[in-house]
Design a protein around this motif. Structure first.
Motif, mmCIF file in Angstrom:
data_model
loop_
_atom_site.group_PDB
_atom_site.id
_atom_site.type_symbol
_atom_site.label_atom_id
_atom_site.label_comp_id
_atom_site.label_asym_id
_atom_site.label_seq_id
_atom_site.Cartn_x
_atom_site.Cartn_y
_atom_site.Cartn_z
ATOM 1 N N PRO A 138 -3.375 -11.605 -10.858
ATOM 2 C CA PRO A 138 -4.598 -11.727 -11.096
ATOM 3 C C PRO A 138 -4.972 -10.126 -10.834
ATOM 4 O O PRO A 138 -5.701 -10.611 -9.369
ATOM 5 N N SER A 139 -4.285 -9.293 -10.910
ATOM 6 C CA SER A 139 -5.427 -7.974 -10.668
ATOM 7 C C SER A 139 -6.498 -7.420 -10.531
ATOM 8 O O SER A 139 -7.034 -8.438 -11.923
ATOM 9 N N HIS A 140 -7.235 -6.997 -10.087
ATOM 10 C CA HIS A 140 -8.486 -5.767 -9.645
ATOM 11 C C HIS A 140 -9.399 -7.256 -9.956
ATOM 12 O O HIS A 140 -11.172 -7.004 -10.685
ATOM 13 N N CYS A 141 -9.624 -7.625 -8.522
ATOM 14 C CA CYS A 141 -10.713 -8.491 -8.458
ATOM 15 C C CYS A 141 -10.147 -9.150 -7.354
ATOM 16 O O CYS A 141 -9.413 -8.345 -6.330
ATOM 17 N N ALA A 142 -10.842 -10.390 -6.401
ATOM 18 C CA ALA A 142 -11.323 -10.523 -5.069
ATOM 19 C C ALA A 142 -9.865 -11.484 -4.302
ATOM 20 O O ALA A 142 -9.592 -11.107 -3.297
ATOM 21 N N LEU A 143 -8.990 -11.539 -5.773
ATOM 22 C CA LEU A 143 -7.968 -12.681 -5.462
ATOM 23 C C LEU A 143 -7.152 -11.957 -4.311
ATOM 24 O O LEU A 143 -6.184 -12.055 -3.973
ATOM 25 N N LEU A 144 -6.934 -9.933 -5.248
ATOM 26 C CA LEU A 144 -6.078 -9.408 -4.073
ATOM 27 C C LEU A 144 -6.668 -8.533 -3.007
ATOM 28 O O LEU A 144 -5.909 -7.709 -2.530
ATOM 29 N N ASP A 145 -8.222 -9.105 -2.534
ATOM 30 C CA ASP A 145 -8.388 -8.809 -1.167
ATOM 31 C C ASP A 145 -7.024 -8.617 -0.014
ATOM 32 O O ASP A 145 -6.787 -7.018 0.755
ATOM 33 N N ALA A 146 -6.719 -9.454 0.371
ATOM 34 C CA ALA A 146 -5.687 -9.257 1.146
ATOM 35 C C ALA A 146 -4.413 -8.785 0.523
ATOM 36 O O ALA A 146 -3.929 -7.730 1.979
ATOM 37 N N PRO A 147 -3.680 -8.540 0.133
ATOM 38 C CA PRO A 147 -2.640 -7.856 -0.560
ATOM 39 C C PRO A 147 -3.070 -6.539 -0.214
ATOM 40 O O PRO A 147 -2.550 -5.165 0.339
ATOM 41 N N ALA A 148 -3.769 -6.667 -1.064
ATOM 42 C CA ALA A 148 -4.800 -4.436 -0.176
ATOM 43 C C ALA A 148 -4.864 -4.310 0.969
ATOM 44 O O ALA A 148 -4.576 -3.601 1.052
ATOM 45 N N ALA A 149 -5.649 -5.153 1.559
ATOM 46 C CA ALA A 149 -5.624 -4.346 2.958
ATOM 47 C C ALA A 149 -4.325 -4.535 3.788
ATOM 48 O O ALA A 149 -3.783 -3.797 4.593
ATOM 49 N N GLN A 150 -3.214 -5.135 3.032
ATOM 50 C CA GLN A 150 -1.895 -5.044 4.108
ATOM 51 C C GLN A 150 -1.168 -3.455 3.626
ATOM 52 O O GLN A 150 -0.398 -3.006 3.974
ATOM 53 N N LEU A 151 -1.492 -3.403 2.336
ATOM 54 C CA LEU A 151 -1.163 -1.797 1.306
ATOM 55 C C LEU A 151 -2.024 -0.768 1.956
ATOM 56 O O LEU A 151 -0.910 0.419 2.070
ATOM 57 N N ALA A 152 -2.626 -0.803 2.198
ATOM 58 C CA ALA A 152 -3.556 0.022 2.871
ATOM 59 C C ALA A 152 -3.415 0.593 4.429
ATOM 60 O O ALA A 152 -2.853 1.365 4.992
ATOM 61 N N GLU A 153 -2.741 -0.449 4.822
ATOM 62 C CA GLU A 153 -1.603 -0.909 6.278
ATOM 63 C C GLU A 153 -0.714 0.869 6.358
ATOM 64 O O GLU A 153 -0.535 1.078 7.140
ATOM 65 N N ALA A 154 0.616 -0.301 5.414
ATOM 66 C CA ALA A 154 1.571 0.784 5.247
ATOM 67 C C ALA A 154 0.776 2.304 5.393
ATOM 68 O O ALA A 154 1.425 3.135 5.298
ATOM 69 N N LEU A 155 -0.030 2.507 4.059
ATOM 70 C CA LEU A 155 -0.839 3.615 2.968
ATOM 71 C C LEU A 155 -0.752 5.212 5.064
ATOM 72 O O LEU A 155 -0.584 6.128 4.860
ATOM 73 N N ALA A 156 -1.455 4.583 5.838
ATOM 74 C CA ALA A 156 -2.052 4.732 6.290
ATOM 75 C C ALA A 156 -1.352 5.564 7.310
ATOM 76 O O ALA A 156 -1.175 6.781 8.165
ATOM 77 N N THR A 157 0.274 4.496 7.439
ATOM 78 C CA THR A 157 0.517 6.060 7.860
ATOM 79 C C THR A 157 1.479 7.614 7.631
ATOM 80 O O THR A 157 2.960 8.044 7.470
ATOM 81 N N HIS A 158 1.407 7.429 5.484
ATOM 82 C CA HIS A 158 1.677 8.891 5.391
ATOM 83 C C HIS A 158 0.609 9.618 4.826
ATOM 84 O O HIS A 158 -0.571 9.396 4.316
ATOM 85 N N PRO A 159 1.047 10.623 5.278
ATOM 86 C CA PRO A 159 0.244 11.474 5.296
ATOM 87 C C PRO A 159 -0.207 12.088 3.218
ATOM 88 O O PRO A 159 0.819 12.060 2.641
ATOM 89 N N LEU A 160 -1.143 12.429 3.723
ATOM 90 C CA LEU A 160 -1.986 12.495 1.725
ATOM 91 C C LEU A 160 -2.835 14.466 1.840
ATOM 92 O O LEU A 160 -2.502 14.712 3.052
#
Length: 310
Positions: free
Chosen positions: A193-215
């Motif tokens: 069920p994408s694009h709603c609050a049901l995926l808030d927790a997985p998105a936060a985990q992805l944000a942690e991983a993305l924070a280690t990569h330079p943009l």
């Protein structure tokens, strides 16, 4: 005039989509690099059985989008703007120079795993065509429960909407929508069920991983499919890539913003032509094409013509 490259989201995948890429050195090099990074042949990901996996689907869409854009670039056809729907934001970011392809492959594989693990079964998405937001939202509110949630997920066009939630609730909603005048209701090839609050927790985990990569700052303008506007700052783009799985898609606003900024040719990367159909009504005096079923030399010529001074 400007050129917009668009990158489709999950649901547009089809078996054989990587095998259908142009026979071109740039496509071959992209597939070879994906093989080296992933440790497995990406051409094994686009078979029908493999595409039952969210991870395989998202990797295929990333690889196909980057490969096709690199083929076009090798032929002198480059975008002024990029925009992606959901997972399509990742190949858009690679093509814009924001993130390395290697990092995107690793993070998209993680993205798919996080989404799949959060909702392994019993959830999905459904398209509702022919009703406005004002007509659909009361139906969603009436059927939504904590045990069987429903959320308005995609605003793809004024009367082309997508809802995410529990399977049982989606079936009831489609029935109610048809009675309310919907011209089409259809389950999408989505198991989460994408694009709603049901995926808030997985998105936060992805944000942690993305924070280690330079943009890096984008070369072509990077349009957010969630915010419907151009993003310039790295923190904003990082946030967009990590959290777009849990935010509404505003595709209609996104392509309208591109049009207002001067885009008059929108070229959809593989697979399919879903975004072309959604984009065409906005580009009233422009042109919308999909890469599939069009010759490479024709596409390159169209980009060159659109990029030439009027």
């Amino acid at each position: 005039m400007s050129v917009l490259f668009t990158f489709p989201g999950q649901g547009s995948q089809r078996p054989g989509m990587l095998h259908a890429l142009p026979d071109h050195p740039a496509a071959s090099a992209t597939l070879e690099r994906a093989h080296a990074v992933l440790g497995r042949d990406p051409l094994q990901l686009d078979h029908a059985d493999a595409l039952a996996s969210t991870v395989a689907v998202q990797l295929c869409l990333l690889i196909a989008g980057v490969a096709m854009a690199r083929v076009l670039a090798a032929e002198g056809a480059r975008p002024d703007m990029v925009a992606g729907l959901s997972i399509g934001a990742w190949p858009a970011a690679v093509v814009a120079g924001v993130i390395d392809f290697d990092a995107a492959l690793q993070l998209v594989a993680l993205r798919g795993r996080l989404m799949e693990q959060a909702y392994p079964s019993g959830y999905g998405m459904a398209a509702i065509v022919g009703l406005s937001v004002a007509q659909l939202e009361p139906l969603i509110a009436a059927l939504h429960t904590p045990a069987a949630p429903l959320h308005l997920a995609n605003l793809n066009a004024p009367t082309q909407l997508v809802v995410a939630g529990a399977d049982s609730a989606l079936e009831r909603l489609m029935e109610c929508a048809r009675r309310a005048g919907a011209t089409l209701t259809r389950r999408l090839a989505m198991s989460v069920p994408s694009h709603c609050a049901l995926l808030d927790a997985p998105a936060a985990q992805l944000a942690e991983a993305l924070a280690t990569h330079p943009l890096r700052r984008p070369g072509p303008l990077y349009l957010s499919g969630s915010r419907g506007r151009v993003l310039f700052e790295m923190d904003a783009i990082r946030d967009d890539l990590a959290f777009n799985m849990a935010r509404q898609v505003r595709w209609h606003d996104t392509v309208r913003h591109a049009y207002e900024r001067g885009a008059r040719l929108a070229l959809e990367m593989p697979s399919g032509n879903v975004l072309s159909g959604l984009t065409r009504p906005v580009f009233s005096d422009g042109r919308v094409l999909c890469c599939e079923h069009n010759r490479l030399d024709f596409l390159a010529q169209q980009v060159a013509c659109a990029a030439s001074p009027a």
